[in-house]
Enzyme design. Structure first.
Site, PDB file in Angstrom:
ATOM      1  N   SER A  18       0.832  -1.208   0.000  1.00 26.24           N
ATOM      2  CA  SER A  18       0.000   0.000   0.000  1.00 26.24           C
ATOM      3  C   SER A  18       0.863   1.253   0.000  1.00 26.24           C
ATOM      4  O   SER A  18       0.587   2.210  -0.741  1.00 26.24           O
ATOM      5  CB  SER A  18      -0.943   0.003   1.204  1.00 26.24           C
ATOM      6  OG  SER A  18      -1.833  -1.090   1.137  1.00 26.24           O
ATOM      7  N   ALA A  24       4.094   5.539  -5.537  1.00 27.04           N
ATOM      8  CA  ALA A  24       4.064   5.500  -6.998  1.00 27.04           C
ATOM      9  C   ALA A  24       3.044   6.504  -7.531  1.00 27.04           C
ATOM     10  O   ALA A  24       3.323   7.216  -8.508  1.00 27.04           O
ATOM     11  CB  ALA A  24       3.728   4.092  -7.487  1.00 27.04           C
ATOM     12  N   GLU A  70      -9.142   8.971  -6.894  1.00 29.67           N
ATOM     13  CA  GLU A  70      -8.023   9.270  -7.783  1.00 29.67           C
ATOM     14  C   GLU A  70      -7.078   8.079  -7.897  1.00 29.67           C
ATOM     15  O   GLU A  70      -6.559   7.783  -8.986  1.00 29.67           O
ATOM     16  CB  GLU A  70      -7.252  10.500  -7.308  1.00 29.67           C
ATOM     17  CG  GLU A  70      -6.134  10.922  -8.247  1.00 29.67           C
ATOM     18  CD  GLU A  70      -6.617  11.294  -9.635  1.00 29.67           C
ATOM     19  OE1 GLU A  70      -6.088  10.738 -10.623  1.00 29.67           O
ATOM     20  OE2 GLU A  70      -7.529  12.135  -9.750  1.00 29.67           O
ATOM     21  N   GLU A  77      -6.174   3.789 -15.428  1.00 30.13           N
ATOM     22  CA  GLU A  77      -5.388   4.361 -16.516  1.00 30.13           C
ATOM     23  C   GLU A  77      -4.104   3.580 -16.751  1.00 30.13           C
ATOM     24  O   GLU A  77      -3.710   3.354 -17.898  1.00 30.13           O
ATOM     25  CB  GLU A  77      -5.076   5.823 -16.230  1.00 30.13           C
ATOM     26  CG  GLU A  77      -6.281   6.731 -16.344  1.00 30.13           C
ATOM     27  CD  GLU A  77      -5.962   8.190 -16.065  1.00 30.13           C
ATOM     28  OE1 GLU A  77      -4.833   8.500 -15.632  1.00 30.13           O
ATOM     29  OE2 GLU A  77      -6.855   9.023 -16.292  1.00 30.13           O
ATOM     30  N   HIS A  88      -8.560   2.671 -28.513  1.00 31.61           N
ATOM     31  CA  HIS A  88      -9.688   1.742 -28.596  1.00 31.61           C
ATOM     32  C   HIS A  88     -10.848   2.397 -27.859  1.00 31.61           C
ATOM     33  O   HIS A  88     -10.662   2.995 -26.801  1.00 31.61           O
ATOM     34  CB  HIS A  88      -9.346   0.392 -27.964  1.00 31.61           C
ATOM     35  CG  HIS A  88     -10.390  -0.651 -28.213  1.00 31.61           C
ATOM     36  ND1 HIS A  88     -11.560  -0.719 -27.487  1.00 31.61           N
ATOM     37  CD2 HIS A  88     -10.440  -1.649 -29.126  1.00 31.61           C
ATOM     38  CE1 HIS A  88     -12.294  -1.719 -27.945  1.00 31.61           C
ATOM     39  NE2 HIS A  88     -11.631  -2.313 -28.936  1.00 31.61           N
ATOM     40  N   LEU A 115     -22.021  22.848   2.502  1.00 33.79           N
ATOM     41  CA  LEU A 115     -23.145  22.656   3.430  1.00 33.79           C
ATOM     42  C   LEU A 115     -22.711  22.825   4.891  1.00 33.79           C
ATOM     43  O   LEU A 115     -23.456  23.409   5.692  1.00 33.79           O
ATOM     44  CB  LEU A 115     -23.783  21.282   3.209  1.00 33.79           C
ATOM     45  CG  LEU A 115     -24.569  21.127   1.900  1.00 33.79           C
ATOM     46  CD1 LEU A 115     -25.021  19.691   1.728  1.00 33.79           C
ATOM     47  CD2 LEU A 115     -25.742  22.082   1.848  1.00 33.79           C
TER      48      LEU A 115
END
Length: 122
Positions: A18, A24, A70, A77, A88, A115
Site C-alpha cells: 500500500s 508510486a 483518484e 489508466e 480503442h 453545506l
C-alpha cells in the site's frame, strides 16, 4: 505451489504494498499530487473548524474520498496504458468513466464543505 504469507506477515506485507502504491501515485500522477496538496491544506482546517464531530468526519471523509477515487482512476489508466498505446473505444471509455468518478468525488467534497459552512452561518 508455495502458500502465501499469513497472519501478521501478510498484514505487514500488504501495508508495504500500500505504501509503495501511494508513493508510486504521488511520483507518477500529477493529479494525485495536486489532490494531496489540497488535502494537506484543507485537513488542518477541518480539524480546527469549530463544528461537531459528525461534520468533521464528513469534511475529512470527503477529502479522503477524493484521494481514494483518484487512486482507483490512476490504476485504471495504468492498466489501460499497459494494454497498448493504440486508441480503442473501450479504453477511452474506461479512462473517461474513471475521470468522471474523480469529478464526482470533487463535487461531493465541494458540496459537503459548502453545506457545513452554510450550517455554521445559521
Amino acid at each position: 505451489m508455495k502458500p502465501g504469507k499469513t497472519g501478521l506477515a501478510r498484514i505487514v506485507a500488504a501495508f508495504g504494498y500500500s505504501l509503495r502504491g501511494l508513493k508510486a501515485a504521488y511520483r507518477h500522477e500529477a493529479a494525485f499530487r495536486q489532490e494531496c496538496w489540497l488535502v494537506a491544506v484543507l485537513l488542518p482546517i477541518a480539524l480546527i473548524w469549530n463544528v461537531g464531530l459528525l461534520a468533521k468526519a464528513l469534511l475529512i471523509g470527503s477529502l479522503l474520498l477524493i484521494l481514494i477515487i483518484e487512486l482507483l482512476n490512476s490504476a485504471i489508466e495504468a492498466v489501460v496504458d499497459r494494454i497498448g498505446p493504440e486508441y480503442h473505444e473501450l479504453s477511452g471509455r474506461a479512462k473517461d468513466i474513471g475521470s468522471a468518478t474523480v469529478l464526482l468525488a470533487l463535487l461531493v467534497a465541494a458540496i459537503t464543505w459548502g453545506l457545513v459552512w452554510l450550517d455554521t452561518l445559521g
